[in-house]
Design a protein around this motif. Structure first.
Motif, mmCIF file in Angstrom:
data_model
loop_
_atom_site.group_PDB
_atom_site.id
_atom_site.type_symbol
_atom_site.label_atom_id
_atom_site.label_comp_id
_atom_site.label_asym_id
_atom_site.label_seq_id
_atom_site.Cartn_x
_atom_site.Cartn_y
_atom_site.Cartn_z
ATOM 1 N N PHE A 1 0.837 -1.206 0.000
ATOM 2 C CA PHE A 1 0.000 0.000 0.000
ATOM 3 C C PHE A 1 0.872 1.256 0.000
ATOM 4 C CE2 PHE A 1 -3.607 -2.675 1.516
ATOM 5 C CZ PHE A 1 -4.554 -2.231 0.599
ATOM 6 N N GLY A 2 2.002 1.186 0.678
ATOM 7 C CA GLY A 2 2.923 2.327 0.671
ATOM 8 C C GLY A 2 3.480 2.612 -0.704
ATOM 9 N N ILE A 3 3.816 1.561 -1.447
ATOM 10 C CA ILE A 3 4.337 1.721 -2.807
ATOM 11 C C ILE A 3 3.302 2.357 -3.722
ATOM 12 C CG2 ILE A 3 5.112 0.440 -4.843
ATOM 13 C CD1 ILE A 3 6.284 -1.626 -2.803
ATOM 14 N N ILE A 4 2.069 1.910 -3.611
ATOM 15 C CA ILE A 4 1.002 2.478 -4.435
ATOM 16 C C ILE A 4 0.780 3.945 -4.079
ATOM 17 C CG2 ILE A 4 -1.468 2.329 -4.983
ATOM 18 C CD1 ILE A 4 -1.233 -0.700 -4.544
ATOM 19 N N ALA A 5 0.908 4.274 -2.792
ATOM 20 C CA ALA A 5 0.783 5.677 -2.379
ATOM 21 C C ALA A 5 1.906 6.516 -2.982
ATOM 22 C CB ALA A 5 0.805 5.765 -0.853
ATOM 23 N N VAL A 6 3.113 5.974 -3.008
ATOM 24 C CA VAL A 6 4.248 6.680 -3.611
ATOM 25 C C VAL A 6 3.976 6.957 -5.086
ATOM 26 C CG1 VAL A 6 6.667 6.447 -4.296
ATOM 27 C CG2 VAL A 6 5.969 5.835 -1.978
ATOM 28 N N ALA A 7 3.449 5.966 -5.804
ATOM 29 C CA ALA A 7 3.129 6.140 -7.224
ATOM 30 C C ALA A 7 2.103 7.250 -7.419
ATOM 31 C CB ALA A 7 2.601 4.832 -7.810
ATOM 32 N N THR A 8 1.168 7.349 -6.504
ATOM 33 C CA THR A 8 0.088 8.333 -6.628
ATOM 34 C C THR A 8 0.582 9.763 -6.468
ATOM 35 O OG1 THR A 8 -1.462 6.685 -5.741
ATOM 36 C CG2 THR A 8 -2.179 8.993 -5.732
ATOM 37 N N VAL A 9 1.500 9.985 -5.525
ATOM 38 C CA VAL A 9 1.895 11.362 -5.209
ATOM 39 C C VAL A 9 3.165 11.819 -5.923
ATOM 40 C CG1 VAL A 9 0.802 11.168 -2.940
ATOM 41 C CG2 VAL A 9 3.254 10.674 -3.166
ATOM 42 N N SER A 10 3.886 10.909 -6.577
ATOM 43 C CA SER A 10 5.183 11.276 -7.170
ATOM 44 C C SER A 10 5.108 12.423 -8.180
ATOM 45 C CB SER A 10 5.835 10.043 -7.818
ATOM 46 O OG SER A 10 6.217 9.119 -6.838
ATOM 47 N N PRO A 11 4.153 12.427 -9.138
ATOM 48 C CA PRO A 11 4.116 13.542 -10.097
ATOM 49 C C PRO A 11 3.912 14.894 -9.410
ATOM 50 C CG PRO A 11 2.761 11.725 -10.857
ATOM 51 C CD PRO A 11 3.137 11.412 -9.439
ATOM 52 N N TRP A 12 3.032 14.924 -8.415
ATOM 53 C CA TRP A 12 2.773 16.171 -7.695
ATOM 54 C C TRP A 12 4.034 16.645 -6.969
ATOM 55 C CZ3 TRP A 12 2.955 17.131 -2.379
ATOM 56 C CH2 TRP A 12 2.505 18.406 -1.988
ATOM 57 N N ILE A 13 4.745 15.730 -6.353
ATOM 58 C CA ILE A 13 5.976 16.073 -5.630
ATOM 59 C C ILE A 13 7.008 16.666 -6.588
ATOM 60 C CG2 ILE A 13 7.976 15.098 -4.434
ATOM 61 C CD1 ILE A 13 6.038 13.138 -3.089
ATOM 62 N N MET A 14 7.218 16.006 -7.733
ATOM 63 C CA MET A 14 8.216 16.487 -8.683
ATOM 64 C C MET A 14 7.834 17.854 -9.251
ATOM 65 S SD MET A 14 10.600 14.300 -8.571
ATOM 66 C CE MET A 14 11.552 15.219 -9.755
ATOM 67 N N LYS A 15 6.560 18.029 -9.548
ATOM 68 C CA LYS A 15 6.107 19.290 -10.139
ATOM 69 C C LYS A 15 6.178 20.432 -9.136
ATOM 70 C CE LYS A 15 2.744 18.938 -12.971
ATOM 71 N NZ LYS A 15 1.387 18.719 -13.559
ATOM 72 N N THR A 16 5.921 20.138 -7.872
ATOM 73 C CA THR A 16 5.830 21.174 -6.847
ATOM 74 C C THR A 16 7.180 21.597 -6.299
ATOM 75 O OG1 THR A 16 3.661 20.298 -6.193
ATOM 76 C CG2 THR A 16 4.756 21.788 -4.640
ATOM 77 N N PHE A 17 8.078 20.647 -6.100
ATOM 78 C CA PHE A 17 9.295 20.935 -5.348
ATOM 79 C C PHE A 17 10.585 20.935 -6.166
ATOM 80 C CE2 PHE A 17 6.308 19.036 -2.281
ATOM 81 C CZ PHE A 17 6.238 20.075 -1.362
ATOM 82 N N PHE A 18 10.566 20.394 -7.362
ATOM 83 C CA PHE A 18 11.816 20.229 -8.112
ATOM 84 C C PHE A 18 11.836 21.078 -9.371
ATOM 85 C CE2 PHE A 18 11.727 16.570 -5.400
ATOM 86 C CZ PHE A 18 13.056 16.284 -5.131
ATOM 87 N N ALA A 19 13.058 21.359 -9.813
ATOM 88 C CA ALA A 19 13.232 22.069 -11.075
ATOM 89 C C ALA A 19 12.716 21.203 -12.222
ATOM 90 C CB ALA A 19 14.708 22.396 -11.290
ATOM 91 N N THR A 20 12.294 21.872 -13.289
ATOM 92 C CA THR A 20 11.702 21.168 -14.426
ATOM 93 C C THR A 20 12.629 20.108 -15.006
ATOM 94 O OG1 THR A 20 10.504 23.205 -14.974
ATOM 95 C CG2 THR A 20 10.593 21.492 -16.655
ATOM 96 N N GLN A 21 13.930 20.341 -14.940
ATOM 97 C CA GLN A 21 14.882 19.399 -15.541
ATOM 98 C C GLN A 21 14.861 18.024 -14.872
ATOM 99 O OE1 GLN A 21 19.027 20.489 -14.937
ATOM 100 N NE2 GLN A 21 18.549 21.578 -13.036
ATOM 101 N N TYR A 22 14.283 17.945 -13.661
ATOM 102 C CA TYR A 22 14.240 16.670 -12.945
ATOM 103 C C TYR A 22 12.843 16.016 -12.977
ATOM 104 C CZ TYR A 22 18.795 17.850 -10.939
ATOM 105 O OH TYR A 22 20.127 18.169 -10.774
#
Length: 480
Positions: free
Chosen positions: A304-325
């Motif tokens: 269940f933790g892995i599935i949760a990670v899959a769900t939130v990963s795009p939001w995390i990358m878009k919100t906190f990281f530079a576009t290149q990552y």
């Protein structure tokens, strides 16, 4: 038995709090670090971190498991102290040998590992940090054995906070390069070492007993190749990507690997508490029944933790990281799966540790490491990141299957491997569905289908029956 469960729960909760704190600090600082470093620079950091982790395995050389076994095998406090001191000086001796190698051939190692002979200073900085961290790890390990969970949590959190603050300061005000980041780590380790001297002193007193050291290494040596095999499986991916693609690709993949460690927010506290806890109750009559429930509960928690990670990963990358990552998000959940399998093998192999048959784990992971290298050579040139993800998942599944079968023969735990496999495979199907939805123009709301599918699988598999099973329904424990 209830009191034992409460102790595991309390220790796990404290370790989980500590690890949540340290992982959150690392997570918060990752986008900060990457804001200073280009993809190639972060690729250099990640590659060097992978090689340093291999050196850490060599320094430990399986003595963590040996110390765990012999520490609980005696009640004599003086003998326990002798065991700790011998482990300490063995590890420090290995670090000394590494310094000698860099002194003799530093530029050559720098050229081979980092593609540049002028990065020798980074090798020295990391070795000095490894030296200080070696002492820190031995001392906090003993604290764990003594169930001093509050002290372990406090020192670990302080260390991580110092790393975060001083690494940021070094990047911001000294040098916005990998060297600045590594110097921040070194200074942090030095400060913690200084403030722990009043505890560390008795363990640093030179007292090498060759008979004790031989005893420790006889237990540890079969596990040392396992450690090297683990490094190959867990870290060689970055090296393959560096060689077949570029440091830039290694940088993106490195960010995904760091984010994948989010799953350890669930597993790391349990992992730290598991060995002392399982060793202390292994001979109790109902322990196999209790272990069966723990096996299944931890599997479900991880999936269940892995599935949760899959769900939130795009939001995390878009919100906190530079576009290149940003593209790193698609790999995070699958790498979290690999991270979870690396934890789960330690749980389901309990019987091999109880019966001192750790040499079997060595053989399995040596085979698995070779398999992993072959698969990476075959897949990475064509599919880069996806190739190494497939190689890693397949390798861990293969190793866990063999280890579980053997562990069951020497210490039977009444749990169905078929049911666990069924849950795992369907969790992977859910991950594929979720990432596919995120990669296409389908509305992100449809990600819920991945959750619904896996919840239905859990209901169909009737795991509730496993949790309701009574000790009288089986005869578990050590094989006669």
């Amino acid at each position: 038995m209830l009191s034992q469960l409460k102790r595991l729960g309390a220790d796990s909760l404290l370790y989980a709090f500590m690890n949540v704190g340290t992982k959150l600090i690392a997570f918060i600082m990752l986008p900060v670090y990457t804001s200073f470093l280009s993809r190639a620079q972060y690729g250099l950091v990640d590659v060097l971190d992978r090689w340093t982790s291999m050196l850490t395995f060599l320094v430990i050389f399986g003595t963590d498991s040996a110390l765990s076994f012999y520490y609980y095998d005696t009640k004599d406090e003086n003998k326990r102290l002798v065991y700790v001191r011998n482990v300490m000086y063995f590890r420090l001796f290995v670090v000394f040998l590494l310094f000698v190698l860099v002194l003799l051939a530093g530029p050559w190692f720098s050229k081979i590992l980092l593609e540049n002979p002028h990065h020798v200073d980074l090798l020295y900085i990391n070795l000095f940090t490894l030296l200080l961290d070696t002492v820190f790890v031995v001392v906090t390990t003993v604290m764990r054995f003594e169930f001093q969970t509050k002290k372990v949590a406090l020192f670990t959190l302080i260390k991580m906070l110092l790393v975060a603050v001083l690494s940021y300061a070094a990047l911001k005000f000294f040098e916005p390069t990998p060297k600045g980041l590594f110097l921040g780590r070194l200074i942090s380790s030095g400060i913690v070492f200084f403030f722990m001297l009043h505890i560390t002193g008795k363990y640093l007193k030179f007292h090498v007993r060759w008979d004790v050291l031989k005893e420790l290494l006889a237990y540890a040596a079969p596990l040392a190749p396992t450690s090297l095999a683990f490094w190959v499986i867990a870290n060689s991916s970055t090296i393959f990507i560096q060689k077949f693609a570029s440091l830039e690709e290694a940088g993106v993949f490195g960010v995904a690997l760091r984010l994948a460690m989010m799953i350890t927010l669930i597993t790391s506290g349990i992992q730290m508490a598991w060995r002392p806890y399982s060793m202390s109750i292994k001979d109790q009559e109902n322990s196999p029944w209790l272990f069966a429930k723990i096996y299944m509960a931890l599997l479900l928690l991880g999936l269940f933790g892995i599935i949760a990670v899959a769900t939130v990963s795009p939001w995390i990358m878009k919100t906190f990281f530079a576009t290149q990552y940003y593209e790193a998000y698609r790999y995070v959940s699958f790498l979290s799966c690999v991270t979870f399998l690396n934890f789960y093998y330690l749980i389901i192999s309990a019987g091999l540790f109880f019966t001192k048959q750790t040499a079997y784990i060595t053989r399995v992971f040596m085979i698995a490491a070779f398999l992993n290298i072959v698969l990476n050579f075959m897949l990475v040139p064509y599919w880069i990141e996806w190739g190494t993800i497939v190689a890693n998942i397949f390798t861990y599944v293969f190793a866990i299957w063999l280890i579980f079968r053997k562990s069951q023969k020497v210490y039977y735990v009444p749990v169905s491997f078929g049911k666990m496999s069924f849950l795992f495979v369907n969790a992977l199907i859910s991950l594929v569905a979720i990432v596919y939805i995120q990669e296409t123009k389908i509305h992100d709301g449809w990600v819920i289908l991945g959750w619904i599918y896996f919840l239905l699988i859990v209901l169909i598999s009737r795991v509730d029956a496993d949790f309701r099973a009574k000790p009288s329904h089986f005869h578990g424990g050590a094989a006669e």
